[in-house]
Structures are given as C-alpha cells and as structure tokens.
Design an enzyme around this catalytic site. Structure first.
Site, PDB file in Angstrom:
ATOM      1  CB  SER A 263      -1.005  -0.179   1.259  1.00 15.97           C
ATOM      2  OG  SER A 263      -1.475   1.365   1.657  1.00 15.97           O
TER       3      SER A 263
ATOM      4  CE1 TYR B 106      -5.191  -1.441   4.189  1.00 14.90           C
ATOM      5  CE2 TYR B 106      -3.764   0.444   3.872  1.00 14.90           C
ATOM      6  CZ  TYR B 106      -4.522  -0.754   3.284  1.00 14.90           C
ATOM      7  OH  TYR B 106      -4.650  -1.034   2.048  1.00 14.90           O
TER       8      TYR B 106
HETATM    9  P1  NAP Z   1     -11.893  -4.861  -1.249  1.00 13.02           P
HETATM   10  O1  NAP Z   1     -12.618  -4.495  -2.212  1.00 13.02           O
HETATM   11  O2  NAP Z   1     -12.449  -4.733   0.333  1.00 13.02           O
HETATM   12  O3  NAP Z   1     -11.785  -6.597  -1.324  1.00 13.02           O
HETATM   13  C1  NAP Z   1     -11.161  -7.083  -0.155  1.00 13.02           C
HETATM   14  C2  NAP Z   1     -11.093  -8.761  -0.290  1.00 13.02           C
HETATM   15  O4  NAP Z   1     -10.681  -9.513   0.824  1.00 13.02           O
HETATM   16  C3  NAP Z   1     -12.787  -9.086  -0.317  1.00 13.02           C
HETATM   17  O5  NAP Z   1     -12.951 -10.136  -1.217  1.00 13.02           O
HETATM   18  C4  NAP Z   1     -12.952  -9.856   1.081  1.00 13.02           C
HETATM   19  O6  NAP Z   1     -13.756 -10.999   0.972  1.00 13.02           O
HETATM   20  C5  NAP Z   1     -11.409 -10.614   1.272  1.00 13.02           C
HETATM   21  N1  NAP Z   1     -11.029 -10.569   2.612  1.00 13.02           N
HETATM   22  C6  NAP Z   1     -10.988  -9.821   3.779  1.00 13.02           C
HETATM   23  N2  NAP Z   1     -10.745 -10.454   4.800  1.00 13.02           N
HETATM   24  C7  NAP Z   1     -10.656 -11.806   4.697  1.00 13.02           C
HETATM   25  C8  NAP Z   1     -10.156 -12.965   5.181  1.00 13.02           C
HETATM   26  N3  NAP Z   1     -10.153 -12.766   6.632  1.00 13.02           N
HETATM   27  N4  NAP Z   1     -10.271 -14.176   4.560  1.00 13.02           N
HETATM   28  C9  NAP Z   1     -10.391 -14.229   3.366  1.00 13.02           C
HETATM   29  N5  NAP Z   1     -10.783 -13.265   2.441  1.00 13.02           N
HETATM   30  C10 NAP Z   1     -10.968 -11.854   3.208  1.00 13.02           C
HETATM   31  O7  NAP Z   1     -10.401  -4.560  -1.035  1.00 13.02           O
HETATM   32  P2  NAP Z   1      -9.477  -4.207  -2.611  1.00 13.02           P
HETATM   33  O8  NAP Z   1      -9.547  -2.613  -2.419  1.00 13.02           O
HETATM   34  O9  NAP Z   1      -9.822  -4.884  -3.798  1.00 13.02           O
HETATM   35  O10 NAP Z   1      -8.066  -4.398  -1.895  1.00 13.02           O
HETATM   36  C11 NAP Z   1      -7.524  -5.449  -2.062  1.00 13.02           C
HETATM   37  C12 NAP Z   1      -5.898  -5.428  -1.304  1.00 13.02           C
HETATM   38  O11 NAP Z   1      -5.265  -4.434  -2.093  1.00 13.02           O
HETATM   39  C13 NAP Z   1      -5.961  -5.515   0.123  1.00 13.02           C
HETATM   40  O12 NAP Z   1      -4.973  -6.023   0.644  1.00 13.02           O
HETATM   41  C14 NAP Z   1      -6.099  -3.930   0.481  1.00 13.02           C
HETATM   42  O13 NAP Z   1      -5.385  -3.556   1.548  1.00 13.02           O
HETATM   43  C15 NAP Z   1      -4.895  -3.513  -0.710  1.00 13.02           C
HETATM   44  N6  NAP Z   1      -4.708  -2.386  -1.135  1.00 13.02           N
HETATM   45  C16 NAP Z   1      -6.062  -1.375  -1.843  1.00 13.02           C
HETATM   46  C17 NAP Z   1      -5.990  -0.531  -2.271  1.00 13.02           C
HETATM   47  C18 NAP Z   1      -7.054   0.454  -2.704  1.00 13.02           C
HETATM   48  O14 NAP Z   1      -6.683   1.908  -2.744  1.00 13.02           O
HETATM   49  N7  NAP Z   1      -8.057  -0.282  -2.967  1.00 13.02           N
HETATM   50  C19 NAP Z   1      -4.698   0.328  -2.283  1.00 13.02           C
HETATM   51  C20 NAP Z   1      -3.599  -0.364  -1.969  1.00 13.02           C
HETATM   52  C21 NAP Z   1      -3.620  -1.534  -1.421  1.00 13.02           C
HETATM   53  P3  NAP Z   1     -15.322 -10.887   1.536  1.00 13.02           P
HETATM   54  O15 NAP Z   1     -15.850 -10.017   0.558  1.00 13.02           O
HETATM   55  O16 NAP Z   1     -15.827 -12.258   1.408  1.00 13.02           O
HETATM   56  O17 NAP Z   1     -15.341 -10.258   2.829  1.00 13.02           O
HETATM   57  C1  GCO Z   2      -6.735   5.181   3.195  1.00 14.83           C
HETATM   58  C2  GCO Z   2      -6.990   4.392   1.950  1.00 14.83           C
HETATM   59  C3  GCO Z   2      -5.609   3.766   1.656  1.00 14.83           C
HETATM   60  C4  GCO Z   2      -5.749   2.776   0.390  1.00 14.83           C
HETATM   61  C5  GCO Z   2      -4.394   2.273   0.106  1.00 14.83           C
HETATM   62  C6  GCO Z   2      -3.300   3.317  -0.458  1.00 14.83           C
HETATM   63  O1  GCO Z   2      -7.890   5.366   3.843  1.00 14.83           O
HETATM   64  O2  GCO Z   2      -5.980   5.985   3.167  1.00 14.83           O
HETATM   65  O3  GCO Z   2      -7.986   3.202   2.166  1.00 14.83           O
HETATM   66  O4  GCO Z   2      -5.256   3.096   2.775  1.00 14.83           O
HETATM   67  O5  GCO Z   2      -6.663   1.618   0.565  1.00 14.83           O
HETATM   68  O6  GCO Z   2      -4.088   1.264   0.649  1.00 14.83           O
HETATM   69  O7  GCO Z   2      -2.401   2.756  -1.137  1.00 14.83           O
END
Ligand code: NAP
Ligand code: GCO
Length: 276
Positions: free
Chosen positions: A156, A169
């Site tokens: 992240s 986080y």
């Molecule tokens: P999201 O839309 O909230 O999806 C998260 C997924 O993780 C869902 O499929 C959820 O399943 C699953 N999950 C959560 N807890 C779990 C557990 N204990 N066991 C199995 N599955 C679990 O998140 P996203 O935005 O696609 O993010 C995916 C990854 O990228 C995460 O690690 C997040 O921190 C990272 N990330 C996101 C962003 C961003 O801006 N969106 C940026 C940087 C990093 P259910 O639906 O079944 O609960």
């Molecule tokens: C926040 C966001 C971020 C993003 C992502 C950034 O509240 O600042 O959720 O943490 O999800 O991980 O890279």
C-alpha cells in the site's frame, strides 16, 4: 560462476506467459484481487481464489466465467491456520501444486488512533500481516519441492506513508513490506521470488467511502485531495495493476526479488502542488 556471458538471443516474450501455472489469489471475487487473477488467467494460469463470504464467492465464480475464466472459488478465512491448510490442500487436489500466490485479502478500519481499541488494531494486523505469513507458510514447502515459486504481496501507499485514522493498516502494510524482503532473503536460494505491489489510491469497495458524493452534490474532499496529490490526477483502477502482476508472476522477473513495485500514478514521487 554466474552466467556472465548469457546470450540475449535466448530471451523470448514467452517468458511473460504463465501457461500451465497454478495461481492462488486470496480475497479475489471482486476488486483488486479479481483484476489480478483475471490478468494471470489471461497470461495462461489456472486460477484458484478464496473469500470469507460464500455468496460473494459464488458471484466471483460467475464473474470469472463471464470473462471466459474457469476459476475455482473456495470459502476460507486467511487468518485461520486450519482453514488455510485445507484451502491449499483443496487447490492442490483440484488444480495441482501452487506456483503463484498473491496475498491480496485485506481490510482497513479508519479510526483515529486514540479511539481505536487494541482489538480493532489486532483484527487489521491479523488479516493484513499475519495472514500473508500463514498463507505463505502453507505454500512454501510445495514451492521448495518444485524448485520455483512466486509470492506477490499486496502492500500500500501506507507501507511508506502515514495518515490520520489508519494506524493499524499502516503498521500492517509496513510490516508486509518487510515480510516480503524476508521471504526473499530466506527462500531466494530455492528459486522463489517474493515481491510486492504497492497500489496507489484505487477505486474499489474498500475506498468507496472516500469517494462518496457529498449531500450538496460536491465531490468528497478526500477524492479531491487524492486527485491533487497524484501526478496522474486520477484514482487508479484495478486494471492499472494487471500488467505488473503478470510481470511479477512470470519468469520475466526471475531476478527481481524482495522489491515493492509502486503502481501509484506517481504519488510517492511527488512533493505536492505548490501553493498558488
Ligand atoms: P476490497 O474491495 O475490500 O476486497 C477485499 C477482499 O478481501 C474481499 O474479497 C474480502 O472477502 C477479502 N477478505 C477480507 N478479509 C478476509 C479474510 N479474513 N479471509 C479471506 N478473505 C478476506 O479490497 P481491495 O480494495 O480490492 O483491496 C485488495 C487488497 O489491496 C487489500 O490488501 C488492500 O489493503 C490492498 N490495497 C487496496 C488499495 C485501494 O486503494 N483499494 C490500495 C492499496 C492496497 P469478502 O468480500 O468475502 O469479505
Ligand atoms: C486510506 C485508503 C488507503 C488505500 C491504499 C493506499 O484510507 O488511506 O484506504 O489506505 O486503500 O492502501 O495505497
């Protein structure tokens, strides 16, 4: 002695292909995990994914089918050792030994630190840091046996930066960066590469609250803040991460190990807009 004089003519674009490889992507019925798994499938990999929620899992299987991908969906909590061991066994039984693991499942709780309970803090660290350890530990013996493997952790911006309300986080994603380097250090000699992708601000359900239109019809202040803070001047989409995922899962990256590749539209390179 190192292959100092290796012949560049041996390089082929096929090294980006993943034909015959088995990939497990955690938390991948939608969002970033779904896009990454789709990219790996387009490059030829067989896809297994898991989620917590059975209905979302079923919807995920259908969503992959709509893309022409025959993905296997499993319901498993990545924080539970017994469920993860069962998940890995099931994938190996159904598809074969795992070549590629993407530790994608993650949660966030946006709570000011002084209001955050230790229980909430632990819950975030459990999914975002302990689980990648648990799942990696479950697949590594098979990778060692095969003599190769790829682990991709989803880090992240918060692996490098802090901000109000995301202490747990940021602590977990900072730790995940170091777990990435440590898996590289400990298993590189087995031809296992562990790298990470550090997505910028990506439009998914996880970040939807930060983009909600305000009651007066204006854009959310955080949405405006992110667009101003990002040289690309926009949120990323899960599609922006697909190419990097294929590269890090493929033989084209066999000498890339322990790195975090930030796919952030330039956020980490930018000091911010100067005052007018
Ligand atoms: P999201 O839309 O909230 O999806 C998260 C997924 O993780 C869902 O499929 C959820 O399943 C699953 N999950 C959560 N807890 C779990 C557990 N204990 N066991 C199995 N599955 C679990 O998140 P996203 O935005 O696609 O993010 C995916 C990854 O990228 C995460 O690690 C997040 O921190 C990272 N990330 C996101 C962003 C961003 O801006 N969106 C940026 C940087 C990093 P259910 O639906 O079944 O609960
Ligand atoms: C926040 C966001 C971020 C993003 C992502 C950034 O509240 O600042 O959720 O943490 O999800 O991980 O890279």
């Amino acid at each position: 002695m190192a292959e100092q004089y290796a012949d560049p003519s041996t390089f082929s674009m096929d090294s980006f292909r993943l034909d015959g490889k088995v990939a497990l992507v955690t938390g991948a019925s939608y969002g970033i995990g779904f896009a990454i798994a789709t990219a790996l499938a387009k490059a030829g990999a067989k896809i297994a994914f898991n989620d917590l929620n059975p209905e979302k899992n079923e919807m995920g299987v259908k969503a992959y089918a709509n893309e022409g991908i025959d993905a296997r969906g499993y319901v498993a909590d990545v924080t539970k050792i017994d469920q993860v061991e069962q998940l890995v066994k099931s994938v190996e039984r159904d598809l074969g030994p795992i070549d590629i693991l993407v530790n994608n499942a993650g949660i966030i709780k946006r709570i000011p630190m002084l209001d955050m309970s230790a229980e909430d803090f632990r819950a975030v660290v459990d999914v975002d840091l302990n689980a990648p350890f648990i799942v990696s530990k479950a697949v590594l013996p098979g990778m060692i046996e095969k003599g190769h493997g790829k682990i991709i952790n989803i880090c992240s911006m918060m692996s490098e930066l802090g901000r109000e309300t995301v202490s747990a986080y940021a602590a977990a994603k900072g730790g995940l960066k170091m777990l990435t380097k440590n898996i590289c250090s400990e298993f590189g000699e087995h031809n296992i590469q562990c790298n990470a992708i550090g997505p910028g601000y990506i439009a998914t359900p996880q970040t939807a609250p930060l983009r909600e239109t305000q009651p007066d019809g204006s854009r959310h202040p955080f949405d405006q803040f992110i667009c101003a803070k990002t040289p690309a001047a926009r949120w990323g989409t899960p599609v922006d991460l697909m190419g990097t995922a294929v590269f890090l899962a493929s033989d084209a990256s066999n000498f890339v190990n322990g790195q975090v590749v930030y796919v952030d539209g330039g956020i980490l390179a930018y000091l911010g807009k100067q005052p007018a």
